[in-house]
Design a protein around this motif. Structure first.
Motif, PDB file in Angstrom:
ATOM      1  N   UNK A 168       3.689 -14.094  -3.930  1.00 19.97           N
ATOM      2  CA  UNK A 168       2.796 -12.970  -3.771  1.00 19.97           C
ATOM      3  C   UNK A 168       2.252 -12.992  -2.339  1.00 19.97           C
ATOM      4  N   UNK A 169       3.219 -12.428  -1.913  1.00 20.42           N
ATOM      5  CA  UNK A 169       3.037 -12.394  -0.404  1.00 20.42           C
ATOM      6  C   UNK A 169       3.500 -10.942   0.214  1.00 20.42           C
ATOM      7  N   UNK A 170       2.785 -10.415   1.343  1.00 22.10           N
ATOM      8  CA  UNK A 170       1.406 -11.171   1.891  1.00 22.10           C
ATOM      9  C   UNK A 170       0.511 -10.886   1.045  1.00 22.10           C
ATOM     10  N   UNK A 171      -0.535 -11.888   1.331  1.00 21.13           N
ATOM     11  CA  UNK A 171      -1.735 -12.122   0.295  1.00 21.13           C
ATOM     12  C   UNK A 171      -2.640 -11.055   0.260  1.00 21.13           C
ATOM     13  N   UNK A 172      -3.394 -10.622  -0.945  1.00 22.76           N
ATOM     14  CA  UNK A 172      -4.416  -9.741  -0.928  1.00 22.76           C
ATOM     15  C   UNK A 172      -5.837 -10.199  -0.339  1.00 22.76           C
ATOM     16  N   UNK A 173      -6.782  -9.750  -0.951  1.00 22.40           N
ATOM     17  CA  UNK A 173      -8.127 -10.075  -0.646  1.00 22.40           C
ATOM     18  C   UNK A 173      -8.380 -11.589  -1.069  1.00 22.40           C
ATOM     19  N   UNK A 174      -7.920 -12.064  -1.946  1.00 19.90           N
ATOM     20  CA  UNK A 174      -8.366 -13.349  -2.580  1.00 19.90           C
ATOM     21  C   UNK A 174      -6.915 -14.352  -2.524  1.00 19.90           C
ATOM     22  N   UNK A 175      -7.320 -15.608  -2.874  1.00 25.63           N
ATOM     23  CA  UNK A 175      -6.265 -16.541  -3.096  1.00 25.63           C
ATOM     24  C   UNK A 175      -5.467 -16.698  -1.742  1.00 25.63           C
ATOM     25  N   UNK A 176      -6.037 -16.914  -0.575  1.00 28.48           N
ATOM     26  CA  UNK A 176      -5.772 -16.981   0.753  1.00 28.48           C
ATOM     27  C   UNK A 176      -5.493 -18.273   1.178  1.00 28.48           C
ATOM     28  N   UNK A 177      -5.480 -18.653   2.391  1.00 29.48           N
ATOM     29  CA  UNK A 177      -5.142 -19.913   3.118  1.00 29.48           C
ATOM     30  C   UNK A 177      -5.497 -21.217   2.081  1.00 29.48           C
ATOM     31  N   UNK A 178      -6.509 -21.303   1.405  1.00 26.76           N
ATOM     32  CA  UNK A 178      -6.940 -22.512   0.837  1.00 26.76           C
ATOM     33  C   UNK A 178      -5.788 -23.033  -0.329  1.00 26.76           C
ATOM     34  N   UNK A 179      -5.037 -22.083  -0.782  1.00 21.43           N
ATOM     35  CA  UNK A 179      -3.929 -22.302  -1.908  1.00 21.43           C
ATOM     36  C   UNK A 179      -2.928 -23.355  -1.202  1.00 21.43           C
ATOM     37  N   UNK A 180      -2.816 -23.217  -0.019  1.00 20.73           N
ATOM     38  CA  UNK A 180      -1.679 -24.350   0.362  1.00 20.73           C
ATOM     39  C   UNK A 180      -0.319 -23.569   0.438  1.00 20.73           C
ATOM     40  N   UNK A 181      -0.236 -22.333  -0.029  1.00 16.54           N
ATOM     41  CA  UNK A 181       1.113 -21.712  -0.118  1.00 16.54           C
ATOM     42  C   UNK A 181       1.706 -21.608   1.259  1.00 16.54           C
ATOM     43  N   UNK A 182       2.835 -21.555   1.425  1.00 16.56           N
ATOM     44  CA  UNK A 182       3.528 -21.085   2.874  1.00 16.56           C
ATOM     45  C   UNK A 182       3.271 -19.666   3.154  1.00 16.56           C
ATOM     46  N   UNK A 183       2.926 -19.573   4.340  1.00 20.20           N
ATOM     47  CA  UNK A 183       2.731 -18.434   4.881  1.00 20.20           C
ATOM     48  C   UNK A 183       3.932 -17.321   5.018  1.00 20.20           C
ATOM     49  N   UNK A 184       4.588 -17.212   3.876  1.00 18.82           N
ATOM     50  CA  UNK A 184       5.800 -16.524   3.837  1.00 18.82           C
ATOM     51  C   UNK A 184       5.995 -16.167   2.341  1.00 18.82           C
ATOM     52  N   UNK A 185       6.954 -15.298   2.019  1.00 16.35           N
ATOM     53  CA  UNK A 185       7.112 -15.058   0.651  1.00 16.35           C
ATOM     54  C   UNK A 185       7.835 -13.539   0.467  1.00 16.35           C
ATOM     55  N   UNK A 186       8.324 -13.504  -0.743  1.00 13.80           N
ATOM     56  CA  UNK A 186       9.140 -11.977  -0.876  1.00 13.80           C
ATOM     57  C   UNK A 186       8.584 -11.510  -1.849  1.00 13.80           C
ATOM     58  N   UNK A 187       7.709 -10.395  -1.632  1.00 15.44           N
ATOM     59  CA  UNK A 187       6.989  -9.544  -2.599  1.00 15.44           C
ATOM     60  C   UNK A 187       7.758  -9.192  -3.631  1.00 15.44           C
ATOM     61  N   UNK A 188       8.970  -8.617  -3.374  1.00 15.53           N
ATOM     62  CA  UNK A 188       9.740  -7.790  -4.393  1.00 15.53           C
ATOM     63  C   UNK A 188      10.289  -9.062  -5.591  1.00 15.53           C
TER      64      UNK A 188
END
Ligand code: H79
Length: 440
Positions: A168-188
């Motif tokens: 679920x990346x790029x992130x939206x308005x919520x669930x940002x940095x604190x979740x600890x997910x890598x700052x990358x991902x494949x939306x599709x």
């Protein structure tokens, strides 16, 4: 406007429609039939149940299923919650019987909320109730089987927003940095995952009432591939109704329009920005207190009178009333909610004829109440009238007869060129809703 500008405007509109809708959607006959059923049903139970119920709002009023985001709980820690989710007192028979006794005709339950945890046995991710909890049972399957036995339709609330899935990346308005997910991902890849989960829900649980989407508002500008998701659902189950809580006018491919904690067209909550009320079947959802999921300290319960009156007003708009409960982590429904539903059920048992199977009445809901209609019968629901007389607007035809619904005694009235005046002696007034049945 020059030709070029008109052309680019058209291109833009075309793009928007492509991005956001199942264009050329023609509802299947069974879908149209279910839309009628839906409009007749009028009253349903919304259930927000997930591992967040264990935290019970964390001592904060108004937080429940949002606790992961509001308290900035990283994925790694939140993942501990399923390891002690054990609702041993969950009894689907008790839930569904309660629903029936409340006069409700359907249930919408969270198959996945924003926290990303699936409350059913998913094969595409083990982040689900069967694989990650000591309970280990598919609670949605258990509920569905009981619904089938008792003739209650089951819909799935499914969050498009996901605070757990890395893609679920790029992130939206919520669930940002604190979740600890890598700052990358494949939306599709995320959308493929969501569609795979929807496929499971629409394949492994028999006939479902529909899908109740929520969360698009987290990422307005994302390419949601809605056309694909909606086409998939309509292919798997042409009768399943799609609705989405995006707070905008419905997109093509959707089968009903919903309003969160507001009557259609109102915006007291601040999210229903569009005043548009479409011609699709309508539904208003509402909470019993101020929370959706279980919250321990939120005692701000609405009275049964308040809830019945809101339901009546919703019906006056032709809208269903979807009333929420947040079950406790042990699997029981909060006793306060059980009591309220029982009272509402008694009312429905007595007055259901004026609600079920009706459509919006000839006079729009207003301060004194609302009207519902079926064939040549109109019910005037007087919710608030201090005087002995009530002026209602103009009815489309002349009145043949008017009686109080309760004792069938005659109502005296006067028709003028501006509207009708009804005589409402104090002795005839009911505490919740004084109903006058009019034959046109
Ligand atoms: O599923 C229910 C909610 O979780 C979801 N839709 C309903 C059906 C919903 N998402 N957003 N909202 C409702 C409105 C947003 C409210 C918020 Fe807040 C205000 C988010 C953050 C501040 C309320 C207070 C929720 C968390 C704290």
């Amino acid at each position: 406007m020059n030709v070029q500008r008109i052309a680019s405007l058209w291109m833009f509109l075309f793009l928007i429609i492509n991005l956001y809708a199942q264009k050329d959607y023609v509802p299947a006959p069974e879908n149209l039939k279910n839309r009628e059923w839906f409009q007749d049903a009028k009253f349903g139970l919304f259930i927000h149940w997930g591992v967040y119920s264990e935290l019970a709002g964390g001592g904060d009023y108004g937080i429940a299923e949002w606790i992961m985001n509001q308290k900035k709980i990283p994925v790694k820690l939140y993942e501990k919650l399923p390891t002690f989710f054990n609702p041993t007192q969950f009894d689907p028979k008790e839930w569904v019987s309660m629903v029936k006794n409340a006069g409700m005709k359907y249930i919408v339950i969270t198959s996945k909320h924003h926290d990303g945890f699936a409350m059913y046995g998913s094969k595409v991710s083990n982040y689900n109730v069967v694989d990650r909890t000591p309970y280990g049972k598919d609670v949605i399957k258990m509920l569905k089987d009981e619904c089938d036995r008792q003739g209650i339709k089951l819909f799935f609330y499914h969050s498009q927003l996901d605070w757990h899935h890395p893609d679920y990346f790029p992130r939206g308005n919520t669930g940002q940095g604190y979740t600890g997910r890598p700052e990358s991902g494949d939306w599709n890849k995320y959308l493929d995952y969501m569609n795979a989960q929807l496929t499971e829900l629409l394949t492994n649980y028999g006939e479902v009432g529909g899908i109740w989407f929520d969360g698009m508002w987290d990422k307005w500008d994302a390419p949601w591939r809605l056309d694909e998701t909606y086409a998939l659902i309509h292919k798997l189950q042409p009768g399943a109704l799609i609705g989405s809580n995006h707070h905008k006018a419905p997109f093509p491919g959707e089968d009903f329009q919903m309003f969160e904690r507001d009557l259609p067209g109102e915006n007291t909550m601040g999210f229903n920005q569009t005043g548009t009320i479409s011609e699709l079947p309508l539904e208003m959802c509402e909470t019993m207190n101020g929370s959706w999921g279980f919250n321990l300290i939120d005692q701000d319960y609405k009275s049964s009178k308040q809830l019945i009156q809101t339901m009546v007003k919703a019906a006056g708009y032709g809208a269903n009333f979807l009333l929420n409960t947040g079950p406790m982590p042990n699997g029981k429904i909060q006793p306060e909610n059980v009591d309220t539903l029982m009272i509402m059920g008694k009312w429905m048992n007595k007055y259901g004829e004026t609600i079920y199977g009706t459509r919006r009445g000839p006079i729009k809901p207003t301060t004194w109440g609302a009207t519902t209609q079926k064939d040549n019968k109109v019910w005037i629901h007087v919710l608030d009238c201090k005087d002995d007389y009530l002026f209602i607007g103009k009815l489309p035809k002349k009145i043949k007869s008017a009686v109080f619904f309760d004792d069938r005694s005659k109502v005296s009235f006067k028709e003028t060129e501006y509207g009708t005046i009804l005589n409402l002696p104090a002795i005839k007034k009911q505490k919740v809703d004084t109903i006058i049945e009019i034959e046109l």
